[in-house]
Design a protein around this motif. Structure first.
Motif, PDB file in Angstrom:
ATOM      1  N   GLN A  56      12.535  22.270 -53.151  1.00 34.66           N
ATOM      2  CA  GLN A  56      13.655  21.502 -52.619  1.00 34.66           C
ATOM      3  C   GLN A  56      13.748  20.127 -53.268  1.00 34.66           C
ATOM      4  O   GLN A  56      14.844  19.567 -53.411  1.00 34.66           O
ATOM      5  N   LEU A  63      16.986  18.406 -55.092  1.00 37.86           N
ATOM      6  CA  LEU A  63      17.473  17.039 -54.909  1.00 37.86           C
ATOM      7  C   LEU A  63      17.700  16.350 -56.255  1.00 37.86           C
ATOM      8  O   LEU A  63      18.686  15.647 -56.449  1.00 37.86           O
ATOM      9  N   LEU A  85      20.905  16.797 -57.935  1.00 43.80           N
ATOM     10  CA  LEU A  85      22.070  16.121 -57.366  1.00 43.80           C
ATOM     11  C   LEU A  85      22.192  14.688 -57.871  1.00 43.80           C
ATOM     12  O   LEU A  85      23.129  13.969 -57.516  1.00 43.80           O
ATOM     13  N   GLN A  86      21.250  14.273 -58.682  1.00 42.03           N
ATOM     14  CA  GLN A  86      21.236  12.912 -59.190  1.00 42.03           C
ATOM     15  C   GLN A  86      21.816  12.907 -60.592  1.00 42.03           C
ATOM     16  O   GLN A  86      21.566  13.819 -61.362  1.00 42.03           O
ATOM     17  N   THR A  97      24.804   8.280 -59.974  1.00 37.84           N
ATOM     18  CA  THR A  97      24.027   8.102 -58.744  1.00 37.84           C
ATOM     19  C   THR A  97      22.533   8.141 -59.064  1.00 37.84           C
ATOM     20  O   THR A  97      21.823   9.045 -58.647  1.00 37.84           O
ATOM     21  N   PHE A 152      19.867   8.294 -56.052  1.00 33.08           N
ATOM     22  CA  PHE A 152      20.077   9.227 -54.952  1.00 33.08           C
ATOM     23  C   PHE A 152      18.761   9.721 -54.349  1.00 33.08           C
ATOM     24  O   PHE A 152      18.545   9.640 -53.142  1.00 33.08           O
ATOM     25  N   GLU A 206      16.867   7.078 -52.531  1.00 30.55           N
ATOM     26  CA  GLU A 206      17.502   6.732 -51.247  1.00 30.55           C
ATOM     27  C   GLU A 206      17.196   7.772 -50.180  1.00 30.55           C
ATOM     28  O   GLU A 206      16.875   7.433 -49.038  1.00 30.55           O
ATOM     29  N   VAL A 207      17.292   9.027 -50.550  1.00 29.07           N
ATOM     30  CA  VAL A 207      17.039  10.087 -49.572  1.00 29.07           C
ATOM     31  C   VAL A 207      15.592  10.054 -49.091  1.00 29.07           C
ATOM     32  O   VAL A 207      15.322  10.141 -47.887  1.00 29.07           O
ATOM     33  N   LEU A 226      14.994   7.256 -46.682  1.00 30.72           N
ATOM     34  CA  LEU A 226      15.454   7.608 -45.336  1.00 30.72           C
ATOM     35  C   LEU A 226      14.440   8.497 -44.644  1.00 30.72           C
ATOM     36  O   LEU A 226      14.159   8.353 -43.449  1.00 30.72           O
ATOM     37  N   PHE A 227      13.884   9.421 -45.412  1.00 36.06           N
ATOM     38  CA  PHE A 227      12.897  10.349 -44.885  1.00 36.06           C
ATOM     39  C   PHE A 227      11.659   9.600 -44.396  1.00 36.06           C
ATOM     40  O   PHE A 227      11.162   9.852 -43.294  1.00 36.06           O
ATOM     41  N   ASP A 258      12.328   7.874 -41.216  1.00 36.96           N
ATOM     42  CA  ASP A 258      12.322   8.906 -40.181  1.00 36.96           C
ATOM     43  C   ASP A 258      10.898   9.198 -39.723  1.00 36.96           C
ATOM     44  O   ASP A 258      10.601   9.268 -38.531  1.00 36.96           O
ATOM     45  N   SER A 317      13.434  17.450 -41.712  1.00 29.41           N
ATOM     46  CA  SER A 317      13.713  16.510 -42.790  1.00 29.41           C
ATOM     47  C   SER A 317      12.706  16.631 -43.934  1.00 29.41           C
ATOM     48  O   SER A 317      13.080  16.459 -45.099  1.00 29.41           O
ATOM     49  N   SER A 324      11.396  19.361 -44.906  1.00 32.16           N
ATOM     50  CA  SER A 324      11.866  20.538 -45.621  1.00 32.16           C
ATOM     51  C   SER A 324      13.065  20.201 -46.504  1.00 32.16           C
ATOM     52  O   SER A 324      13.169  20.689 -47.628  1.00 32.16           O
ATOM     53  N   SER A 325      13.927  19.338 -46.008  1.00 31.50           N
ATOM     54  CA  SER A 325      15.133  18.973 -46.757  1.00 31.50           C
ATOM     55  C   SER A 325      14.855  18.157 -48.001  1.00 31.50           C
ATOM     56  O   SER A 325      15.681  18.122 -48.914  1.00 31.50           O
ATOM     57  N   VAL A 328      18.843  12.207 -42.753  1.00 35.07           N
ATOM     58  CA  VAL A 328      18.425  12.729 -44.055  1.00 35.07           C
ATOM     59  C   VAL A 328      19.311  13.904 -44.460  1.00 35.07           C
ATOM     60  O   VAL A 328      19.845  13.943 -45.568  1.00 35.07           O
ATOM     61  N   ARG A 376      26.077  14.775 -50.328  1.00 32.32           N
ATOM     62  CA  ARG A 376      25.945  14.759 -51.782  1.00 32.32           C
ATOM     63  C   ARG A 376      26.221  16.150 -52.366  1.00 32.32           C
ATOM     64  O   ARG A 376      26.928  16.282 -53.368  1.00 32.32           O
ATOM     65  N   ILE A 388      29.331  16.601 -54.905  1.00 34.66           N
ATOM     66  CA  ILE A 388      29.055  17.034 -56.273  1.00 34.66           C
ATOM     67  C   ILE A 388      29.808  18.333 -56.553  1.00 34.66           C
ATOM     68  O   ILE A 388      30.056  18.687 -57.705  1.00 34.66           O
ATOM     69  N   PRO A 428      16.374  24.575 -46.117  1.00 37.36           N
ATOM     70  CA  PRO A 428      17.196  23.524 -46.717  1.00 37.36           C
ATOM     71  C   PRO A 428      18.304  24.097 -47.593  1.00 37.36           C
ATOM     72  O   PRO A 428      18.091  25.055 -48.333  1.00 37.36           O
TER      73      PRO A 428
END
Lengths: 156, 212
Positions: free
Chosen positions: A28, A32, A35-36, A40, A43, A46-47, A50-51, A54, A87, A89-90, B27, B34, B38, B143
């Motif tokens: 995972q 991620l 997606l960068q 960005t 990205f 930042e994620v 946040l994690f 959390d 989170s 896992s994400s 999160v 995103r 995208i 996920p």
């Protein structure tokens, strides 16, 4: 200059691969990174930031719920573990996620001692990952500052 | 902004999907946003089923969404349909679960045509069946990955585009051009931080002022 960039890129690649091999990260995290892009570049940072926020919040809440042995709110703990598992896992935080699996089992049987151990472990793991990823992002910065590009890394 | 300007503004050749993403995890909201952006979607994120219903215009006991009126210099310009083309929601949320949100949407005459996709970290067969029976378009295991979103988008575009073509043929719609250019100049926003009781119509007025 070219060799400096190449060296840094090599370092980055090796470090990232080692994080997967040692089980800190899973697929995972790779997702991620996909997606960068140049638009960005922060990205992933930042994620994960946040994690980690959390993690800190949830660990505090769960710690309070587990504090008094005669009055443990296992529902609250279970909710915290569920969120943390989700989170982690994400973002691909594999070790943190795995502790959450054990943590949930302790919760299910209302094992306070077990929960406390898992709580300690989850705290350790997220902080460890935070340090590792900080080192990774620092390497990224050094590559960019040296005028290089962040390598695409294929994790088999 | 004169109406004349709007009609000369270029409209995109392929319609952008507007997706409403519902998830209580900060999160996960960031990641799904995103993933969708995208994949060239407009994204609105909210943190609860209740907020989602508010955004969709199902305030209180109203069974249908209230029309949203766009105001310019306090003169009504046109009726703006805050069209959401797809709702993606987490299953396990405090308050209204994703399943309960799905039910409410399918019970609403105004909203039941909007495809709803459920996301869950748990692969529980009866749960999946329950959601599909209630009318969910798809069930994604978390996920969520880029490939999942791409597949989803193709699915929705294929069925949605046919509807778009029909609508275009039925009437020339200046309000559609308005929607594409004004509804959000940034293609995503998180409305979770808004105060609890901001009705959708008020939000639209606030947004329109920002774009003047």
């Amino acid at each position: 200059m070219n060799t400096v960039v190449a060296q840094l890129q090599r370092q980055f690649q090796d470090y990232l691969v080692s994080l997967y091999q040692q089980g800190f990260l899973d697929n995972q995290f790779t997702e991620l990174r996909k997606l960068q892009d140049e638009g960005t570049p922060d990205f992933v940072a930042e994620v994960v930031s946040l994690f980690f926020d959390d993690c800190s919040k949830l660990i505090n809440t769960m710690s309070r719920s587990l504090e008094r042995p005669e009055n443990v709110d296992f529902k609250q703990v279970d909710s915290g573990v569920h969120q943390l598992k989700g989170s982690s896992s994400s973002v691909g935080a594999r070790r943190v996620k795995n502790v959450c699996i054990s943590f949930k089992e302790c919760c299910d049987v209302q094992n306070r001692e077990g929960c406390l151990r898992c709580l300690q472990q989850v705290d350790y793991e997220y902080k460890m990952l935070k340090t590792k990823l900080q080192d990774l992002f620092n390497l990224e910065q050094r590559i960019l500052q040296a005028g290089g590009m962040i390598p695409q890394v294929n994790i088999s | 902004m004169a109406v004349g300007d709007l009609s000369s503004s270029p409209s995109s050749s392929s319609p952008e999907l507007h997706v409403l993403a519902v998830d209580d995890s900060f999160v996960d909201r960031k990641v799904i946003e995103r993933l969708l952006r995208i994949s060239a979607c407009k994204v609105t994120t909210v943190e609860s089923g209740t907020r989602a219903l508010q955004y969709l215009g199902l305030d209180g006991d109203k069974g249908s969404s209230a029309p949203k009126v766009l105001f310019l210099s306090s003169r009504p310009l046109c009726f703006l349909d805050l069209k959401v083309n797809l709702i993606v929601t987490d299953y396990s949320m405090p308050g209204l679960t994703g399943y309960e949100l799905l039910k409410k949407i399918k019970e609403s005459s105004a909203l039941r045509e909007i495809p709803v996709v459920i996301m869950s970290s748990e692969n529980i067969q009866p749960r999946i069946e329950e959601c599909m029976t209630e009318g969910a378009e798809d069930f994604l295991l978390k996920p969520v990955k880029l490939a999942d979103v791409k597949r989803l988008k193709e699915l929705i575009m294929k069925s949605g585009l046919a509807e778009e073509e029909d609508n275009k043929a039925k009437h020339s719609c200046p309000n559609r051009i308005l929607q594409n250019n004004t509804a959000s100049s940034s293609s995503s926003h998180d409305v979770s931080s808004l105060d609890d009781v901001t009705p959708s119509s008020k939000r639209m007025k606030l947004e329109s002022r920002a774009h003047d």
